[in-house]
Scaffold this motif. Sequence first.
Motif: not given
Length: 73
Positions: A54-62
């Motif tokens: 999800x977009x939140x998952x991408x933010x968490x990964x970054x």
Amino acid sequence: MSNDVDFDLSPDQWEALRTLRNPTSSGRLSKAYLIESLVKLGLVVVNDGVPAMTPTGRKVLVRGSCRLLDLVA
């Protein structure tokens, strides 16, 4: 305004999330419990049996990239 996306993920969860950044590699994830835990956190969705970040998952990964480096060191 702060959109803090700080999650305390296990090393296995970080690895699963990192694997999902490349859609063609998501087939390598065989541990369903990892995907389920990431879905519960809102970091991954499953569409037609295929997990995707999800977009939140991408933010968490970054944002968590520095933690990943710490785990490797």
